[in-house]
Design a protein around this motif. Structure first.
Motif, mmCIF file in Angstrom:
data_model
loop_
_atom_site.group_PDB
_atom_site.id
_atom_site.type_symbol
_atom_site.label_atom_id
_atom_site.label_comp_id
_atom_site.label_asym_id
_atom_site.label_seq_id
_atom_site.Cartn_x
_atom_site.Cartn_y
_atom_site.Cartn_z
ATOM 1 N N GLN A 17 -11.514 1.007 6.283
ATOM 2 C CA GLN A 17 -10.132 1.464 6.336
ATOM 3 C C GLN A 17 -10.067 2.966 6.160
ATOM 4 O O GLN A 17 -10.748 3.540 5.302
ATOM 5 C CB GLN A 17 -9.318 0.780 5.235
ATOM 6 N N LEU A 22 -3.268 5.813 4.856
ATOM 7 C CA LEU A 22 -2.506 5.009 3.909
ATOM 8 C C LEU A 22 -1.272 5.750 3.418
ATOM 9 O O LEU A 22 -1.233 6.983 3.363
ATOM 10 C CB LEU A 22 -3.376 4.654 2.702
ATOM 11 N N THR A 23 -0.264 4.998 3.038
ATOM 12 C CA THR A 23 0.910 5.565 2.391
ATOM 13 C C THR A 23 0.537 5.952 0.956
ATOM 14 O O THR A 23 -0.489 5.505 0.425
ATOM 15 C CB THR A 23 2.046 4.544 2.349
ATOM 16 N N ARG A 25 1.718 4.835 -1.756
ATOM 17 C CA ARG A 25 1.593 3.611 -2.529
ATOM 18 C C ARG A 25 0.274 2.898 -2.216
ATOM 19 O O ARG A 25 -0.384 2.327 -3.099
ATOM 20 C CB ARG A 25 2.776 2.684 -2.248
ATOM 21 N N GLY A 26 -0.127 2.932 -0.944
ATOM 22 C CA GLY A 26 -1.386 2.313 -0.542
ATOM 23 C C GLY A 26 -2.583 3.011 -1.159
ATOM 24 O O GLY A 26 -3.540 2.368 -1.593
ATOM 25 N N ARG A 27 -2.529 4.363 -1.229
ATOM 26 C CA ARG A 27 -3.627 5.109 -1.853
ATOM 27 C C ARG A 27 -3.692 4.840 -3.350
ATOM 28 O O ARG A 27 -4.770 4.754 -3.935
ATOM 29 C CB ARG A 27 -3.475 6.605 -1.569
ATOM 30 N N ALA A 29 -2.977 2.114 -4.796
ATOM 31 C CA ALA A 29 -3.568 0.790 -5.007
ATOM 32 C C ALA A 29 -5.085 0.828 -4.942
ATOM 33 O O ALA A 29 -5.767 0.014 -5.574
ATOM 34 C CB ALA A 29 -3.024 -0.182 -3.952
#
Length: 281
Positions: A17, A22-23, A25-27, A29
């Motif tokens: 990935q 990533l957003t 929020r995704g980063r 996580a």
């Protein structure tokens, strides 16, 4: 954005990935849970207004369903796991109240709190005395084995590289100039910069009055545009092609390009085939 960073392109892949896509929020996580980092200077990286326990709890609260007694016990377990003799006292202390070696162990405890798959260690033994350095490196090696964790070690210390690493990427001006397994790199360095680094290491067997080899010149600013090879202004083997065109990173042990990721030896140099083995830097 600085000129040095405005031209940076590419992708950062982790488990297939692209992290750059990533957003926020995704980063968040991924950071701390799957991907963690030990910073170079723990005193400046740790929050001086928070206790050790409070700083370790932050990551656990975000990524793990732990609260109350379970959270406190997890903090103590982590501190004990990284070799702190009195974990309860350390947990209640502020960063300035503990030694440099203990601060580094706290940083490691924070990094492994959520069992990351990959740990990035940026000069983890800087400013530590030799005995503590050895303890920190042994601890990282044990944690890698216990958790099945990968480690990316960023360092200028070639003795640490020889001790800890399986595969080495030599960087210059933000580019990989040589890549090989650790035994191949130390036995047969090919890039003039790598050779210079190896030659600058002091030898315990050689005459003590011989001065250390140095790489002439200095590293240019990252914002400065270099037309050809970035190492050309400092290279003793430079020719016209080196100054005109940047060399690609090519495999030197597999003409068909099929060398495995583990065995491949790659170098970014136009003169590799022309420089005799063991030639001076």
């Amino acid at each position: 954005m600085t000129p040095a960073l405005s031209n940076v392109q590419g992708e950062v892949l982790f488990r297939g990935q692209d992290l750059l896509s990533l957003t926020p929020r995704g980063r968040q996580a991924v950071r701390g849970a799957d991907l963690a980092m030990i910073f170079q200077d723990p005193l400046s990286s740790l929050n001086p207004l928070m206790t050790v326990s409070g700083q370790i709890r932050e990551s656990l609260r975000v990524h793990r369903p732990l609260r109350g007694k379970a959270l406190r016990e997890r903090v103590i377990t982590l501190l004990r796991q990284v070799g702190i003799v009195d974990p309860a006292a350390c947990a209640a202390a502020y960063p300035h109240e503990i030694s440099g070696g203990m601060r580094q162990r706290v940083m490691i405890a924070m990094a492994i709190a959520c069992h990351p798959a990959l740990l990035i260690a940026d000069e983890p033994t800087t400013a530590l005395d030799v005995t503590i350095q050895a303890q920190i490196l042994a601890l990282l090696d044990k944690l890698k084995a216990d958790h099945g964790m990968g480690i990316i070690l960023i360092t200028h210390d070639l003795s640490v590289v020889a001790l800890m690493c399986q595969r080495v990427l030599v960087m210059y001006l933000g580019e990989i100039v040589e890549e090989a397994d650790v035994m191949t790199l130390f036995d047969s360095p090919l890039h003039p910069y790598t050779r210079g680094l190896m030659a600058s290491m002091p030898s315990l067997d050689g005459p003590r009055k011989i001065p250390l080899t140095e790489i002439k010149g200095s590293v240019p600013p990252l914002a400065e545009t270099v037309a050809g090879c970035g190492f050309a202004p400092r290279c003793p083997y430079v020719d016209t092609l080196c100054r005109q065109r940047p060399p690609p990173l090519l495999s030197v042990n597999d003409d068909a390009g099929g060398a495995s990721a583990i065995s491949a030896h790659r170098v970014r140099c136009w003169r590799t085939a022309d420089i005799p083995s063991g030639a001076p830097v």
